[in-house]
Write an enzyme that holds these catalytic residues in place. Structure first.
Site, PDB file in Angstrom:
ATOM      1  CB  SER A   1       5.678  -4.174  -2.757  1.00 57.32           C
ATOM      2  OG  SER A   1       4.598  -4.313  -1.865  1.00 57.32           O
TER       3      SER A   1
ATOM      4  N   GLY B   1       0.843  -1.196   0.000  1.00 60.53           N
ATOM      5  CA  GLY B   1       0.000   0.000   0.000  1.00 60.53           C
ATOM      6  C   GLY B   1       0.876   1.242   0.000  1.00 60.53           C
ATOM      7  CG  LEU B   2      -0.750   4.812  -1.793  1.00 63.79           C
ATOM      8  CD1 LEU B   2      -1.843   5.879  -1.771  1.00 63.79           C
ATOM      9  CD2 LEU B   2       0.230   5.081  -2.931  1.00 63.79           C
ATOM     10  CB  SER B   3       4.458   6.237   1.907  1.00 64.80           C
ATOM     11  OG  SER B   3       5.028   6.763   3.083  1.00 64.80           O
ATOM     12  N   GLY B   4       2.184   5.555   4.379  1.00 60.92           N
ATOM     13  CA  GLY B   4       1.205   6.167   5.273  1.00 60.92           C
ATOM     14  C   GLY B   4      -0.151   5.486   5.274  1.00 60.92           C
ATOM     15  CB  ALA B   5      -1.622   2.767   3.218  1.00 59.25           C
ATOM     16  N   GLY B   6      -0.778   2.553   6.401  1.00 58.88           N
ATOM     17  CA  GLY B   6      -0.972   1.857   7.686  1.00 58.88           C
ATOM     18  C   GLY B   6      -0.292   0.494   7.766  1.00 58.88           C
TER      19      GLY B   6
ATOM     20  CB  SER C   1       4.846   0.284   9.659  1.00 59.05           C
ATOM     21  OG  SER C   1       5.690   0.230   8.547  1.00 59.05           O
TER      22      SER C   1
HETATM   23  P1  ADP Z   1       2.955   2.781   6.251  1.00 62.32           P
HETATM   24  O1  ADP Z   1       3.718   1.719   6.995  1.00 62.32           O
HETATM   25  O2  ADP Z   1       1.927   2.206   5.328  1.00 62.32           O
HETATM   26  O3  ADP Z   1       3.825   3.791   5.586  1.00 62.32           O
HETATM   27  P2  ADP Z   1       2.345   3.768   8.868  1.00 62.32           P
HETATM   28  O4  ADP Z   1       1.821   2.542   9.582  1.00 62.32           O
HETATM   29  O5  ADP Z   1       3.756   4.172   9.133  1.00 62.32           O
HETATM   30  O6  ADP Z   1       2.082   3.587   7.314  1.00 62.32           O
HETATM   31  O7  ADP Z   1       1.429   5.036   9.206  1.00 62.32           O
HETATM   32  C1  ADP Z   1       0.027   4.952   9.116  1.00 62.32           C
HETATM   33  C2  ADP Z   1      -0.599   6.077   9.928  1.00 62.32           C
HETATM   34  O8  ADP Z   1      -2.012   6.002   9.788  1.00 62.32           O
HETATM   35  C3  ADP Z   1      -0.302   5.969  11.416  1.00 62.32           C
HETATM   36  O9  ADP Z   1      -0.128   7.265  11.934  1.00 62.32           O
HETATM   37  C4  ADP Z   1      -1.576   5.323  11.969  1.00 62.32           C
HETATM   38  O10 ADP Z   1      -1.793   5.660  13.309  1.00 62.32           O
HETATM   39  C5  ADP Z   1      -2.653   5.899  11.058  1.00 62.32           C
HETATM   40  N1  ADP Z   1      -3.834   5.061  10.911  1.00 62.32           N
HETATM   41  C6  ADP Z   1      -5.104   5.482  10.969  1.00 62.32           C
HETATM   42  N2  ADP Z   1      -5.973   4.470  10.816  1.00 62.32           N
HETATM   43  C7  ADP Z   1      -5.234   3.367  10.649  1.00 62.32           C
HETATM   44  C8  ADP Z   1      -5.569   1.994  10.443  1.00 62.32           C
HETATM   45  N3  ADP Z   1      -6.819   1.553  10.364  1.00 62.32           N
HETATM   46  N4  ADP Z   1      -4.536   1.124  10.270  1.00 62.32           N
HETATM   47  C9  ADP Z   1      -3.268   1.547  10.340  1.00 62.32           C
HETATM   48  N5  ADP Z   1      -2.892   2.814  10.540  1.00 62.32           N
HETATM   49  C10 ADP Z   1      -3.871   3.743  10.692  1.00 62.32           C
END
Ligand code: ADP
Length: 203
Positions: A109, A35-40, A42
Site C-alpha cells: 500500500s 511497507g516495502l516488499s521484504g520489510a517484514g 507478512s
Molecule cells: P513483506 O511481507 O513485507 O514483503 P516478508 O515478511 O515476506 O516481507 O519478508 C521479510 C523478511 O525479513 C523475512 O525473511 C524475515 O525473516 C526477515 N526479517 C528480519 N527481521 C525481521 C523483523 N524484525 N520483522 C519481520 N521480518 C524480519
C-alpha cells in the site's frame, strides 16, 4: 468507480457490531501493515495472528499476494489497479470489522491517499496503521522472493522502491523498525499497543 444504483437501498440489520464484538471479547479493528516488499509485513502479521489466536481472539489475515489470487486476480500493478486493490481490501476489511473480527492486513500500500481512504471507511479508533520500516537496501539484500533482482533487471515494472514510489506514513499509530528489532520484539510492541488501547479483552 460506479455510483450506487438509484434503486439500491441500505437495509438496516438487526444485530449490531457491538453485539458481535462482545461475543468475542475484543474490540474489532483493522491492523494495517504497510511497507516495502521484504520489510517484514507478512512475517510480523503471521506471528501476531498466531499469538492472538493462541490467546483466544478472533482474527483474520488478509495478505497482498493471497488476495491477488482470488478477489483481486483481475488487477495488476498499474497505479489505477493498485488503488482499486487497496479499495477492495478496505471494503472487505470493513465487513470483517463489522463482524467483530480483528483484521490483520499486510499490503505494501505505497500511497498515503489509499491508506487514508481505508482509514476513513471505519471509525477513528478502528484503524491502526503500522509502518513496517526497512530501507530499500535492506529489503533488496533480503530479497525474500527474488523480486528486487527481477525489478533491477527490468523484468518487473512499477516495482515499489525501485521504479515506483513508496510514500511512508506521516503519523502511523506504530512504527516497527525491522532493521533494529527482531520479529518477536516487533510483535511484542504491537501486542502492547493493542492491550494498552483496549482492543484485547472484555469490554
Ligand atoms: P513483506 O511481507 O513485507 O514483503 P516478508 O515478511 O515476506 O516481507 O519478508 C521479510 C523478511 O525479513 C523475512 O525473511 C524475515 O525473516 C526477515 N526479517 C528480519 N527481521 C525481521 C523483523 N524484525 N520483522 C519481520 N521480518 C524480519
Amino acid at each position: 468507480m460506479g455510483k450506487v444504483g438509484t434503486n439500491i437501498v441500505w437495509h438496516p440489520q438487526a444485530v449490531e457490531k457491538q453485539a458481535r464484538a462482545r461475543l468475542k471479547r475484543q474490540k474489532p479493528c483493522i491492523i494495517w501493515l504497510t511497507g516495502l516488499s521484504g520489510a517484514g509485513k507478512s512475517t510480523i502479521a503471521n506471528a501476531l495472528d498466531q499469538f492472538l489466536i493462541d490467546q483466544g481472539f478472533h482474527t483474520y489475515l488478509l495478505d497482498g499476494d493471497n488476495v491477488r489470487h482470488g478477489l483481486n486476480k483481475d488487477l495488476g500493478f498499474s497505479e489505477a489497479d493498485r488503488i482499486e486493490n487497496i479499495r477492495r481490501v478496505g471494503e472487505v476489511s470493513r465487513l470483517f470489522v463489522d463482524a467483530g473480527v480483528i483484521v490483520l492486513c499486510s499490503f505494501i500500500s505505497p500511497f498515503c491517499a489509499d491508506r487514508q481512504l481505508v482509514r476513513e471507511l471505519v471509525k477513528g479508533d478502528e484503524f491502526v496503521e503500522v509502518y513496517v520500516k526497512a530501507s530499500v537496501a535492506t529489503c533488496e539484500q533480503r530479497d525474500v522472493k527474488g523480486l528486487y533482482k527481477k525489478a533491477r533487471a527490468g523484468q518487473i515494472k512499477n516495482f515499489t522502491g525501485i521504479d515506483s514510489p513508496y510514500e511512508a506514513p506521516q503519523q502511523p499509530e506504530l512504527l516497527l523498525d525491522t532493521e533494529s528489532q527482531d520479529v518477536d520484539a516487533c510483535v511484542a510492541q504491537l501486542v502492547a499497543v493493542l492491550r494498552g488501547q483496549g482492543y484485547l479483552g472484555a469490554f
